[in-house]
Design a protein around this motif. Structure first.
Motif, PDB file in Angstrom:
ATOM      1  N   TRP A 235       0.823  -1.208   0.000  1.00 21.35           N
ATOM      2  CA  TRP A 235       0.000   0.000   0.000  1.00 21.35           C
ATOM      3  C   TRP A 235       0.857   1.258   0.000  1.00 21.35           C
ATOM      4  N   ASP A 236       0.346   2.302  -0.608  1.00 20.03           N
ATOM      5  CA  ASP A 236       1.049   3.587  -0.686  1.00 20.03           C
ATOM      6  C   ASP A 236       0.420   4.539   0.328  1.00 20.03           C
ATOM      7  N   GLY A 237       0.779   4.332   1.587  1.00 16.82           N
ATOM      8  CA  GLY A 237       0.216   5.166   2.648  1.00 16.82           C
ATOM      9  C   GLY A 237       1.258   5.504   3.685  1.00 16.82           C
ATOM     10  N   ILE A 238       0.845   5.601   4.939  1.00 12.88           N
ATOM     11  CA  ILE A 238       1.751   5.889   6.048  1.00 12.88           C
ATOM     12  C   ILE A 238       1.833   4.647   6.921  1.00 12.88           C
ATOM     13  N   ARG A 239       3.006   4.055   6.993  1.00 11.75           N
ATOM     14  CA  ARG A 239       3.208   2.890   7.866  1.00 11.75           C
ATOM     15  C   ARG A 239       3.068   3.345   9.317  1.00 11.75           C
ATOM     16  N   ALA A 240       2.342   2.574  10.103  1.00 11.28           N
ATOM     17  CA  ALA A 240       2.066   3.007  11.473  1.00 11.28           C
ATOM     18  C   ALA A 240       1.847   1.802  12.377  1.00 11.28           C
ATOM     19  N   GLN A 241       2.091   2.020  13.666  1.00  9.25           N
ATOM     20  CA  GLN A 241       1.680   1.078  14.708  1.00  9.25           C
ATOM     21  C   GLN A 241       0.601   1.742  15.554  1.00  9.25           C
ATOM     22  N   LEU A 242      -0.489   1.017  15.750  1.00  8.31           N
ATOM     23  CA  LEU A 242      -1.609   1.483  16.570  1.00  8.31           C
ATOM     24  C   LEU A 242      -1.570   0.705  17.880  1.00  8.31           C
ATOM     25  N   ILE A 243      -1.391   1.424  18.967  1.00  9.83           N
ATOM     26  CA  ILE A 243      -1.175   0.801  20.274  1.00  9.83           C
ATOM     27  C   ILE A 243      -2.381   1.055  21.167  1.00  9.83           C
ATOM     28  N   ARG A 244      -2.923  -0.022  21.709  1.00  6.06           N
ATOM     29  CA  ARG A 244      -3.968   0.084  22.735  1.00  6.06           C
ATOM     30  C   ARG A 244      -3.509  -0.743  23.925  1.00  6.06           C
ATOM     31  N   ARG A 245      -3.090  -0.044  24.975  1.00  8.78           N
ATOM     32  CA  ARG A 245      -2.618  -0.714  26.178  1.00  8.78           C
ATOM     33  C   ARG A 245      -3.316  -0.099  27.385  1.00  8.78           C
ATOM     34  N   ASP A 280       0.102  -3.416  13.428  1.00  7.30           N
ATOM     35  CA  ASP A 280       1.018  -2.840  12.441  1.00  7.30           C
ATOM     36  C   ASP A 280       0.271  -2.793  11.116  1.00  7.30           C
ATOM     37  N   GLY A 281       0.285  -1.635  10.473  1.00  9.93           N
ATOM     38  CA  GLY A 281      -0.445  -1.536   9.217  1.00  9.93           C
ATOM     39  C   GLY A 281      -0.184  -0.240   8.499  1.00  9.93           C
ATOM     40  N   GLU A 282      -1.089   0.096   7.596  1.00  2.86           N
ATOM     41  CA  GLU A 282      -0.913   1.249   6.716  1.00  2.86           C
ATOM     42  C   GLU A 282      -2.114   2.175   6.829  1.00  2.86           C
ATOM     43  N   LEU A 283      -1.848   3.456   7.077  1.00  5.30           N
ATOM     44  CA  LEU A 283      -2.901   4.470   7.076  1.00  5.30           C
ATOM     45  C   LEU A 283      -3.139   4.912   5.637  1.00  5.30           C
ATOM     46  N   LEU A 284      -4.414   4.889   5.217  1.00  2.60           N
ATOM     47  CA  LEU A 284      -4.772   5.238   3.842  1.00  2.60           C
ATOM     48  C   LEU A 284      -6.017   6.098   3.833  1.00  2.60           C
ATOM     49  N   ALA A 285      -6.048   7.076   2.937  1.00  2.00           N
ATOM     50  CA  ALA A 285      -7.288   7.815   2.697  1.00  2.00           C
ATOM     51  C   ALA A 285      -8.167   6.951   1.806  1.00  2.00           C
ATOM     52  N   TRP A 286      -9.404   6.694   2.234  1.00  2.00           N
ATOM     53  CA  TRP A 286     -10.238   5.720   1.529  1.00  2.00           C
ATOM     54  C   TRP A 286     -11.702   6.116   1.679  1.00  2.00           C
ATOM     55  N   GLN A 287     -12.366   6.351   0.590  1.00  2.00           N
ATOM     56  CA  GLN A 287     -13.767   6.756   0.591  1.00  2.00           C
ATOM     57  C   GLN A 287     -14.693   5.543   0.618  1.00  2.00           C
ATOM     58  N   GLY A 288     -15.449   5.410   1.695  1.00  2.00           N
ATOM     59  CA  GLY A 288     -16.531   4.443   1.791  1.00  2.00           C
ATOM     60  C   GLY A 288     -16.228   3.083   1.215  1.00  2.00           C
ATOM     61  N   ASP A 289     -17.046   2.671   0.232  1.00  2.00           N
ATOM     62  CA  ASP A 289     -16.931   1.350  -0.377  1.00  2.00           C
ATOM     63  C   ASP A 289     -16.105   1.355  -1.655  1.00  2.00           C
ATOM     64  N   ALA A 290     -15.265   2.352  -1.830  1.00  2.00           N
ATOM     65  CA  ALA A 290     -14.434   2.422  -3.038  1.00  2.00           C
ATOM     66  C   ALA A 290     -13.543   1.190  -3.158  1.00  2.00           C
ATOM     67  N   ASP A 291     -13.211   0.832  -4.406  1.00  5.20           N
ATOM     68  CA  ASP A 291     -12.396  -0.352  -4.641  1.00  5.20           C
ATOM     69  C   ASP A 291     -10.917  -0.126  -4.353  1.00  5.20           C
ATOM     70  N   ALA A 292     -10.492   1.134  -4.298  1.00  7.50           N
ATOM     71  CA  ALA A 292      -9.072   1.441  -4.126  1.00  7.50           C
ATOM     72  C   ALA A 292      -8.927   2.672  -3.241  1.00  7.50           C
ATOM     73  N   PRO A 293      -7.776   2.826  -2.610  1.00  9.34           N
ATOM     74  CA  PRO A 293      -7.557   4.024  -1.789  1.00  9.34           C
ATOM     75  C   PRO A 293      -7.468   5.277  -2.633  1.00  9.34           C
ATOM     76  N   MET A 294      -7.635   6.427  -1.992  1.00  2.45           N
ATOM     77  CA  MET A 294      -7.414   7.696  -2.663  1.00  2.45           C
ATOM     78  C   MET A 294      -5.906   7.904  -2.865  1.00  2.45           C
TER      79      MET A 294
END
Length: 534
Positions: A235-245, A280-294
């Protein structure tokens, strides 16, 4: 300062990694804690001067050294052109003192001499800096100047420093790297916490060191049976870690920046989970049910806003495509095989579905030839190619070749004309190696990309000679040149951009080849580049 200057010289002269690491271990073991904390800060890439904390500007130091050394300004400039490094040039132009000033520690120089004069008037800053120059012997003067220019490059990576601290203290390097992520102030207290063998409260909000993939340069089938690998879209986004502790949520980018507040929809989704975890994942701009990210440019509109309002949340909604589970209910899962971590991740997100935390899909081609065919569809899908992850691999820290590969689609290309050149840094500081390229917009060449990689040593030397012989104008360190040399550039994507004069921004440009066979008039046009934009 003498101890740190000696370390700098030892690191600069050594080419062996183990020798450098041994020198670092000795320094951190023997140095006073205040000095060790500042040395760690500087060697890890920290700077004591910035746009908000002005101690000495480059032009000021050139003027000051000309006056202090009785050297004409033109000779200072000529010396800099020859040496290629401003800090070293300044150190060479000042003679060694007959009677050096009393020894000061590294911490005293920074905390009691330099920081107090930041943003004061020029006369006060000049007096402090010139006085230091005149009282320091060469080795210490050089390090002093390196701190002022923010160019303390000495062949030592942040990971090497962390490994040295791990060797010295017995603390796992992963824990040290974890505690050094984000912003921290150099102090004995920080150093004590960094090397503590106890779990600290702050550790709960720290990310794990990111596992980074290496580019796949061989044929994919050389990796063995495709069943041994898990294939995901890159994916072409922002690599990120989301932490819930313990109910608290933190969001970290791969660049070690806290992103809290910038993507509230993703943080809200994490708070809604009934379990603690690290994703661990990728932050992406994504509209609703679109087939691909913005396009990535849509995501960029969100990066700049610490607290986006309803307008931005609606125009560029963000989700996280999750591809790894590093921790679950306090249990570190990184040593588990990739496939088992994936199975646990799937179970977690299946039990708590939320489009804001979506599972990055696994792609299951029949064989490597089928995978290659699917890879050619990458741009149509809004992705950059494939990620290849060995099913049996643990989650490691840093770039470890062999278990994670990025198999990117072939780059987009254009032929562009060299317009400007600038000297490089470090070992390339005496050569013109940073280039600006343009394409035709009607009868005018418009700058569209900067690149500094892709040429071999022989080509770099040849182009350096050509730049010096065909300079039109100088703008500080930048030279404009005769617009006749054509280069083929490769890049990952093109975005429409209002911030650039050309109206487009290319991503990750690099030089593919020097087109000796092509005249400048046949270089590509801006319309061609805009047609590639998503």
């Amino acid at each position: 300062m003498k101890r740190f200057a000696a370390l700098y010289q030892e690191l600069d002269r050594s080419t062996a990694t183990l020798d450098k690491r041994a020198a670092l271990v000795t320094y951190f073991r023997d140095a006073p804690p205040r000095d060790a904390a500042w040395a760690l800060f500087l060697l890890a890439g920290g700077k004591i001067t910035s746009a908000r904390s002005k101690i000495a500007a480059v032009d000021e130091m050139r003027a000051w050294v000309a006056d202090a050394s009785n050297t004409p300004t033109w000779l200072v400039e000529a010396s800099y052109d020859q040496v290629g490094d401003l800090a070293e040039t300044l150190a060479l132009l000042i003679p060694d003192p007959e009677h050096p000033a009393p020894e000061r520690s590294l911490a005293d120089w920074i905390e009691h001499v330099l920081v107090p004069v930041a943003n004061s008037d020029e006369a006060q800053r000049r007096e402090v800096i010139v006085s230091a120059w005149l009282g320091l012997p060469f080795d210490e003067r050089l390090v002093f100047n390196k701190m002022l220019t923010g160019s303390l490059r000495v062949g030592v990576s942040q990971r090497m420093v962390q490994q040295a601290l791990a060797d010295m203290s017995g603390i796992p390097i992963a824990r040290i790297a974890q505690r050094m992520m984000g912003t921290w102030a150099p102090s004995p207290e920080f150093l004590t916490k960094l090397l503590s063998d106890e779990e600290l409260p702050e550790d709960r909000q720290q990310p794990y060191p990111f596992f980074l993939a290496s580019p796949l340069e061989a044929e994919a089938h050389t990796l063995g049976e495709i069943d041994e690998w898990m294939l995901e879209w890159k994916w072409d986004g922002i690599r990120a870690q989301l932490i819930r502790r313990r109910g608290e949520v933190a969001l970290w980018s791969r660049g070690e920046e806290r992103l809290d507040g910038r993507f509230p929809e993703v943080e809200d989704a994490a708070r809604a989970l009934p379990v603690d975890c690290v994703l661990d994942g990728e932050l992406l701009a994504w509209q609703g049910d679109a087939d691909a990210p913005m396009p990535f440019s849509a995501l960029q509109t969100r990066i700049q806003r610490l607290k986006p309002g309803p307008k931005w949340l609606a125009e560029a909604p963000v989700r996280m495509l999750v591809y790894d589970l590093l921790e679950l209910n306090g249990e570190d899962l990184r040593e588990l095989p990739q496939l088992e971590r994936r199975q646990r991740l799937e179970a977690l997100l299946r039990a708590h579905p939320d489009p804001r935390l979506s599972l990055s899909p696994i792609v299951r081609p029949a064989d490597w030839n089928d995978a290659a065919r699917l890879r050619e569809e990458s741009r149509a899908r809004g992705v950059e190619g494939f990620m290849l992850k060995r099913a049996s691999a643990p989650y490691q820290g840093g770039r470890r070749r062999g278990d994670w590969w990025k198999w990117k689609v072939d780059p987009l290309t254009i032929d562009a004309v060299l317009l400007y050149a600038q000297a490089g840094h470090g070992r390339r500081s005496t050569l013109y190696t940073d280039y600006t390229f343009g394409v035709w917009d009607e009868d005018t060449l418009v700058p569209v990309a900067k690149a500094y990689s892709g040429l071999d040593d022989k080509e770099i030397l040849a182009l350096d000679r050509w730049v010096r012989a065909h300079t039109r104008e100088r703008f500080g360190p930048v030279r404009s040149v005769d617009a006749v040399q054509v280069f083929e550039l490769g890049f990952e994507g093109v975005n429409i951009s209002k911030r650039h004069k050309s109206g487009v921004a290319v991503r990750f440009p690099r030089i593919l080849r020097w087109r000796h066979d092509k005249p400048a008039a046949e270089a590509d046009r801006l319309d061609t580049l805009k047609a590639m934009a998503r």
